[in-house]
Design an enzyme around this catalytic site. Structure first.
Site, PDB file in Angstrom:
ATOM      1  CG  ASP A 253      -1.926   1.118   1.180  1.00 41.46           C
ATOM      2  OD1 ASP A 253      -1.570   2.216   0.726  1.00 41.46           O
ATOM      3  OD2 ASP A 253      -3.084   0.880   1.550  1.00 41.46           O
ATOM      4  CG  HIS A 254       1.439   3.982  -3.375  1.00 39.34           C
ATOM      5  ND1 HIS A 254       0.295   3.449  -3.910  1.00 39.34           N
ATOM      6  CD2 HIS A 254       1.350   5.315  -3.555  1.00 39.34           C
ATOM      7  CE1 HIS A 254      -0.449   4.422  -4.376  1.00 39.34           C
ATOM      8  NE2 HIS A 254       0.160   5.567  -4.188  1.00 39.34           N
TER       9      HIS A 254
ATOM     10  CG  HIS B 208      -4.445   4.047  -0.890  1.00 38.41           C
ATOM     11  ND1 HIS B 208      -3.437   3.120  -0.900  1.00 38.41           N
ATOM     12  CD2 HIS B 208      -4.838   4.166  -2.186  1.00 38.41           C
ATOM     13  CE1 HIS B 208      -3.217   2.721  -2.146  1.00 38.41           C
ATOM     14  NE2 HIS B 208      -4.064   3.325  -2.930  1.00 38.41           N
TER      15      HIS B 208
END
Ligand code: NAP
Length: 488
Positions: free
Chosen positions: A178-179, A241
């Site tokens: 999950d950047h 996110h």
């Protein structure tokens, strides 16, 4: 931090967009900073019949502008190997096994393998099965798999996917990207909360009025419309996110700052997320879709979208995390495409003093603002006396903008760079645990199901391009006597 990692990185989807735009530049940064030196190699796989030479040119193109000397790029690219490979063909894994073995010996990697699945999740099961059955996983080093989003489209499909992966990889070796968890200011949430007694002591329902999280994008769906039509903002942004950020904002203090304790704290927070009934979804969630406006076309006019599409490009919601400390604190979240600006911002709105002794003065809420994107910064809004005669109040801001020089800015690791190194060094707390995903899918499924029954009877499109979303998003907060702090 330890340098000169020993790793063989095998990228499935090595010809794809993600690999070229994010992975190769990130691996190059790790190389430039010395985290990768002599003892690493990368195998890129995909169906296209590329040669090693061609592949290395592609890798060099993807890092164009990131180096001063051509020799550095050439030396870096020499660690890259390409294998034409159809992930459904067992024979190709035999070739891959032999190539991996020879590179392991050539670069003295010691059996450490990082498998990066940068392709459609429908292939994850077959890839993981083959990695195990064809002995591409080693016994001498680590075997870790990085998987990309989307991780399922509901709890049932995510469970199926997880079951497939876990036949080959135990949970501790699965790194779900999950950047947003790789972003500096998202990582800073824990530092602020647990490193400062001022916030630590006030981070609860006695002092916090509400928390607001905005992830806004100025762009539309661009070339991702085909995928987006089947996903929508709820699955694409909220499930992962937004809920990961909410977990960091609402978790209780971890017992220690270790992977296990941080993840346990996040899991506990997400377990306490109130799951809504259809009627509660109608009350607490708003969906939107952008129509034409400000010279831009609407979602339904984009290529690959249906002209009567009901896909939401905007979501706003009020969440309740019913832990002892956070129960009763509304967490307002919103995300959308074609909004006025691109930003990721968190506002923590504190309660006003219980007794205003300055009866003639309107005191405002203290607000801690954490700007994640585009520029990292912090701001604390306070009431204080104006300088001069009398006793008037004004709102002032303590600002921390980090004042980064161009060199410091360039040195901030990109999210993927951080996360790839985290995976190599087995720091799992910046990746989503399966139990976190279970909780978030349960929450999201309840909203999706209510919307599929059209409980809110919404008509699309309902917001203009370059706006902050539909009016109902403002009304959601107004019902509670609140408003979005971020209103550009
Ligand atoms: P993409 O550009 O379409 O790349 C897909 C890759 O898969 C290509 O390298 C393709 O190469 C390969 N491929 C497809 N079928 C194959 C098969 N049967 N055997 C072997 N290779 C095969 O997609 P992407 O944008 O890079 O995205 C990859 C994954 O990351 C997706 O799950 C996406 O949702 C996720 N993701 C992407 C981004 C992004 O910024 N791009 C961001 C977040 C998440 P060949 O055609 O040569 O086989």
């Amino acid at each position: 931090m330890k340098k000169n990692e020993k790793a063989l990185v095998i990228i499935f989807g090595g010809t794809g967009d993600l690999a070229q735009r994010k992975l190769y530049p990130s691996i190059f940064q790790l190389y430039k900073k010395g985290y990768l030196k002599e003892n690493f190699a990368v195998i890129g796989t995909a169906r296209r019949p590329w040669t090693d030479e061609y592949y290395r040119e592609v890798v060099k193109d993807s890092i164009d502008g990131m180096y001063d000397e051509q020799t550095v790029a050439t030396e870096f690219a020499s660690h890259f190997y390409y294998q034409s490979h159809n992930v459904t063909d067992t024979n190709h894994y035999k070739t891959l096994q032999a190539l991996a073995q020879s590179l392991d010996e050539k670069y003295q990697i010691g059996g450490n393998r990082l498998f990066y699945l940068a392709m459609s999740p429908r292939f994850f099961g077959t890839i993981c099965d083959h990695l195990k059955s064809q002995q591409i996983m080693t016994e001498t080093g680590y075997n870790r798999v990085i998987v990309e989003k989307p991780f399922g489209r509901d709890l049932a499909s995510a469970t199926e996917l997880n079951d497939e992966i876990s036949k080959s990889f135990p949970e501790e070796d699965v790194f779900r990207i999950d950047h947003y968890l790789g972003k500096e200011m998202v990582q800073n949430i824990a530092a602020l909360r647990f490193g400062n007694s001022i916030f630590n002591s006030m981070w609860n329902n006695r002092y916090i009025s509400n928390i607001q999280v905005t992830l806004s994008e100025a762009l539309g769906v661009e070339e991702r419309a085909g995928y987006y039509e089947t996903a929508g903002a709820l699955r694409d942004m909220i499930q992962n996110h937004v809920l990961q950020i909410v977990a960091l904002l609402t978790m209780s203090a971890p017992v220690s700052f270790t992977d296990t304790d941080i993840r346990n704290a996040k899991i506990n927070a997400l377990k306490c997320l109130k799951i809504y009934s259809p009627e509660e979804v109608k009350e607490n969630f708003v969906r939107g879709q952008y129509g034409p406006g400000n010279g831009l076309i609407g979602y339904r006019e984009e290529a690959q979208t249906a002209e009567d599409s009901m896909t939401e490009t905007f979501v706003a919601g009020k969440l309740m995390v019913n832990t002892m400390d956070m129960a009763g604190v509304p967490i307002y979240v919103r995300t959308g495409k074609r909004m006025k600006t691109k930003a990721t911002r968190i506002d923590v709105v504190f309660k006003q003093v219980p007794n205003n002794v300055f009866e003639d003065s309107d005191l405002r809420h203290d607000v801690l603002t954490i700007n994640v994107d585009p520029e990292p910064s912090l701001s604390l809004q306070l009431n204080s006396k104006t300088i001069g005669q009398g006793f008037d109040f004004d709102t002032h801001h303590l600002n921390l903008d980090y004042k980064l020089s161009p060199e410091q800015r360039a040195a901030i690791p990109e999210a993927y760079e951080k996360l790839i190194l985290d995976a190599m060094q087995c720091r799992a707390s910046n990746f989503a645990h399966w139990k976190e995903l279970q909780c978030s899918w349960k929450f999201v499924d309840a909203i999706r199901q209510a919307w599929d029954q059209n409980v809110d009877q919404v008509a699309f499109p309902n917001y203009d391009c370059a706006s902050m979303g539909p009016k109902a998003s403002d009304d959601l907060l107004a019902k509670d006597g609140n408003h979005w702090e971020f209103n550009c």
